[in-house]
Design a protein around this motif. Structure first.
Motif, PDB file in Angstrom:
ATOM      1  N   GLY A  81     -22.005   2.395 -14.825  1.00  0.00           N
ATOM      2  CA  GLY A  81     -20.671   2.985 -14.923  1.00  0.00           C
ATOM      3  C   GLY A  81     -19.632   1.994 -14.426  1.00  0.00           C
ATOM      4  N   LYS A  82     -18.425   2.147 -14.925  1.00  0.00           N
ATOM      5  CA  LYS A  82     -17.335   1.287 -14.436  1.00  0.00           C
ATOM      6  C   LYS A  82     -16.984   1.687 -13.009  1.00  0.00           C
ATOM      7  CE  LYS A  82     -14.870   0.232 -18.702  1.00  0.00           C
ATOM      8  NZ  LYS A  82     -13.564   0.392 -19.363  1.00  0.00           N
ATOM      9  N   VAL A  83     -16.489   0.716 -12.253  1.00  0.00           N
ATOM     10  CA  VAL A  83     -16.202   0.942 -10.829  1.00  0.00           C
ATOM     11  C   VAL A  83     -14.795   0.449 -10.486  1.00  0.00           C
ATOM     12  CG1 VAL A  83     -16.925   0.390  -8.468  1.00  0.00           C
ATOM     13  CG2 VAL A  83     -18.653   0.585 -10.269  1.00  0.00           C
ATOM     14  N   SER A  84     -14.062   1.276  -9.738  1.00  0.00           N
ATOM     15  CA  SER A  84     -12.784   0.823  -9.164  1.00  0.00           C
ATOM     16  C   SER A  84     -12.898   0.877  -7.634  1.00  0.00           C
ATOM     17  CB  SER A  84     -11.624   1.707  -9.621  1.00  0.00           C
ATOM     18  OG  SER A  84     -11.699   2.975  -8.996  1.00  0.00           O
ATOM     19  N   GLN A  85     -12.047   0.133  -6.971  1.00  0.00           N
ATOM     20  CA  GLN A  85     -12.073   0.056  -5.492  1.00  0.00           C
ATOM     21  C   GLN A  85     -10.648  -0.053  -4.961  1.00  0.00           C
ATOM     22  OE1 GLN A  85     -13.213  -3.764  -4.079  1.00  0.00           O
ATOM     23  NE2 GLN A  85     -13.641  -3.138  -1.984  1.00  0.00           N
ATOM     24  N   ALA A  86     -10.418   0.544  -3.816  1.00  0.00           N
ATOM     25  CA  ALA A  86      -9.164   0.334  -3.079  1.00  0.00           C
ATOM     26  C   ALA A  86      -9.540   0.190  -1.610  1.00  0.00           C
ATOM     27  CB  ALA A  86      -8.218   1.509  -3.266  1.00  0.00           C
ATOM     28  N   GLU A  87      -8.908  -0.729  -0.911  1.00  0.00           N
ATOM     29  CA  GLU A  87      -9.291  -0.965   0.488  1.00  0.00           C
ATOM     30  C   GLU A  87      -8.099  -1.391   1.334  1.00  0.00           C
ATOM     31  OE1 GLU A  87     -12.101  -4.208   1.072  1.00  0.00           O
ATOM     32  OE2 GLU A  87     -12.712  -3.407   3.019  1.00  0.00           O
ATOM     33  N   HIS A  88      -8.021  -0.771   2.507  1.00  0.00           N
ATOM     34  CA  HIS A  88      -7.043  -1.169   3.515  1.00  0.00           C
ATOM     35  C   HIS A  88      -7.754  -1.417   4.835  1.00  0.00           C
ATOM     36  CE1 HIS A  88      -3.161  -0.878   1.659  1.00  0.00           C
ATOM     37  NE2 HIS A  88      -3.238   0.414   1.380  1.00  0.00           N
ATOM     38  N   THR A  89      -7.147  -2.247   5.667  1.00  0.00           N
ATOM     39  CA  THR A  89      -7.599  -2.393   7.052  1.00  0.00           C
ATOM     40  C   THR A  89      -6.622  -1.635   7.939  1.00  0.00           C
ATOM     41  OG1 THR A  89      -8.651  -4.518   6.644  1.00  0.00           O
ATOM     42  CG2 THR A  89      -8.021  -4.054   8.916  1.00  0.00           C
ATOM     43  N   VAL A  90      -7.174  -0.814   8.832  1.00  0.00           N
ATOM     44  CA  VAL A  90      -6.318  -0.035   9.734  1.00  0.00           C
ATOM     45  C   VAL A  90      -6.673  -0.335  11.186  1.00  0.00           C
ATOM     46  CG1 VAL A  90      -6.104   1.842   8.050  1.00  0.00           C
ATOM     47  CG2 VAL A  90      -7.840   2.014   9.824  1.00  0.00           C
ATOM     48  N   LEU A  91      -5.665  -0.243  12.023  1.00  0.00           N
ATOM     49  CA  LEU A  91      -5.862  -0.442  13.456  1.00  0.00           C
ATOM     50  C   LEU A  91      -5.669   0.906  14.146  1.00  0.00           C
ATOM     51  CD1 LEU A  91      -4.598  -3.418  15.470  1.00  0.00           C
ATOM     52  CD2 LEU A  91      -4.055  -1.162  16.324  1.00  0.00           C
ATOM     53  N   ILE A  92      -6.646   1.273  14.949  1.00  0.00           N
ATOM     54  CA  ILE A  92      -6.574   2.544  15.665  1.00  0.00           C
ATOM     55  C   ILE A  92      -6.572   2.262  17.166  1.00  0.00           C
ATOM     56  CG2 ILE A  92      -7.781   4.722  16.129  1.00  0.00           C
ATOM     57  CD1 ILE A  92      -8.790   4.507  13.209  1.00  0.00           C
ATOM     58  N   ALA A  93      -5.487   2.626  17.799  1.00  0.00           N
ATOM     59  CA  ALA A  93      -5.357   2.425  19.252  1.00  0.00           C
ATOM     60  C   ALA A  93      -4.357   3.415  19.802  1.00  0.00           C
ATOM     61  CB  ALA A  93      -4.892   0.993  19.535  1.00  0.00           C
ATOM     62  N   LYS A  94      -4.584   3.827  21.027  1.00  0.00           N
ATOM     63  CA  LYS A  94      -3.673   4.748  21.708  1.00  0.00           C
ATOM     64  C   LYS A  94      -3.347   5.963  20.840  1.00  0.00           C
ATOM     65  CE  LYS A  94      -1.568   0.878  24.145  1.00  0.00           C
ATOM     66  NZ  LYS A  94      -0.509  -0.126  24.055  1.00  0.00           N
ATOM     67  N   ASN A  95      -4.373   6.487  20.191  1.00  0.00           N
ATOM     68  CA  ASN A  95      -4.212   7.670  19.344  1.00  0.00           C
ATOM     69  C   ASN A  95      -3.246   7.468  18.177  1.00  0.00           C
ATOM     70  OD1 ASN A  95      -6.069   9.451  20.548  1.00  0.00           O
ATOM     71  ND2 ASN A  95      -4.670   9.601  22.292  1.00  0.00           N
ATOM     72  N   LYS A  96      -3.010   6.212  17.817  1.00  0.00           N
ATOM     73  CA  LYS A  96      -2.162   5.958  16.660  1.00  0.00           C
ATOM     74  C   LYS A  96      -2.940   5.151  15.630  1.00  0.00           C
ATOM     75  CE  LYS A  96       2.479   6.208  18.542  1.00  0.00           C
ATOM     76  NZ  LYS A  96       3.008   5.512  19.722  1.00  0.00           N
TER      77      LYS A  96
END
Ligand code: MN
Ligand code: MN
Length: 297
Positions: A277-292
């Motif tokens: 099957g064809k495949v798509s992707q989306a990706e982000h890097t997130v920073l989690i600190a101090k409940n944010k």
């Protein structure tokens, strides 16, 4: 420094800015029929010109290839179909990992597949917060993708990022895997994959993307020289034969082969959707600190 603070915040922030700019550049640069090798080199050069380093060879995976395709030194493949551009930027080992997909054949199914992954990423980020049980992130991804009548790829996942380590610690599922581990502070890549296929990838042929696996003494002079170069330049980050051919010529291929046989290097397999099957992707890097949570890309 408090326990909550994350090492390398400034580097992450800078690398994130570079990654954003490179993505914009890539969106303009990638056109149907352009050789992948030309695209890869332009993207990797752009990262360096903006003051970063590639955290891994840019992945340019077409259609049913989900991940881990980077053009080899003599690759003739041209951009086409549904193309995933997955790129990494690091500054002093602090890594940003981000990806997007492009429809290069004006195809409605491709466009919907791309939208499904983008929406899934957006929903995942909306629910992600410090202390959340990670199955809930997977569920948000799964629900969104299945609402488009596609499947998430269950054996690919997001991941924690560490210093000089692309995959460190925790895994972020792309479906509800019932894992009740709670998300701590840190830096994470979230990366939904949507497919028209069954939702699993298989390992295919070798990608020519390598990583240092185990150090062992070796006698072969060229292999020793190349190994020293790898340790110095890439440390525990992935690299590819294309980069080494540029540095040492095609004789480096023999050395890479030898180092792989000795299990000093690991050669990643290309990952292909099981039912093609064809495949798509989306990706982000997130920073989690101090409940944010802060999206860095
Ligand atoms: Mn990635
Ligand atoms: Mn990733």
């Amino acid at each position: 420094m408090t326990k909550e603070e994350i090492e390398g915040v400034e580097e992450y922030r800078k690398a994130g800015h570079i990654a954003k700019e490179v993505k914009e550049y890539a969106r303009e640069t990638v056109k149907s029929e352009v050789p992948l090798i030309e695209i890869a080199e332009k993207i990797e050069d752009k990262i360096v010109r903006l003051g970063g380093k590639p955290a891994f060879p840019v992945n340019l995976s077409i259609n049913e290839i989900a991940a881990h395709y980077t053009p080899g030194h003599n690759d003739k493949t041209k951009a086409s179909g549904l193309l995933k551009v997955d790129l990494g930027v690091h500054i002093s080992g602090f890594i940003i990992d981000t990806a997007f997909s492009l429809d290069l054949e004006n195809n409605n199914e491709n466009k919907t597949l791309i939208l499904a992954s983008e929406k899934a990423l957006q929903k995942a980020i909306e629910v992600t917060k410090q202390g959340i049980e990670i199955w809930k992130i997977g569920q948000a991804i799964q629900e969104t993708i299945t609402s488009f009548n596609f499947s998430p790829i269950r054996n690919l996942s997001g991941h924690e990022l560490g210093k000089y380590k692309v995959h460190a610690g925790l895994t972020i599922p792309n479906y509800n895997n019932n894992n009740k581990t709670r998300l701590g502070s840190g830096v994470y890549a979230i990366e939904p994959f949507s497919t028209t296929g069954s939702g699993l990838v298989n390992e295919s042929k070798s990608s020519g993307i390598y990583i240092l696996q185990e150090k062992k003494p070796i006698r072969n002079l060229l292999a020793r020289k190349i190994l020293a170069f790898i340790e110095e330049k890439y440390k525990t980050l992935p690299f590819c034969e294309r980069w080494l051919v540029k540095e040492f010529g095609t004789k480096s291929l023999l050395a890479l082969n030898f180092l792989e046989k000795e299990r000093i290097l690991y050669n990643y397999p290309v990952l292909v959707e099981k039912s093609h099957g064809k495949v798509s992707q989306a990706e982000h890097t997130v920073l989690i600190a101090k409940n944010k949570i802060k999206v860095l890309t």
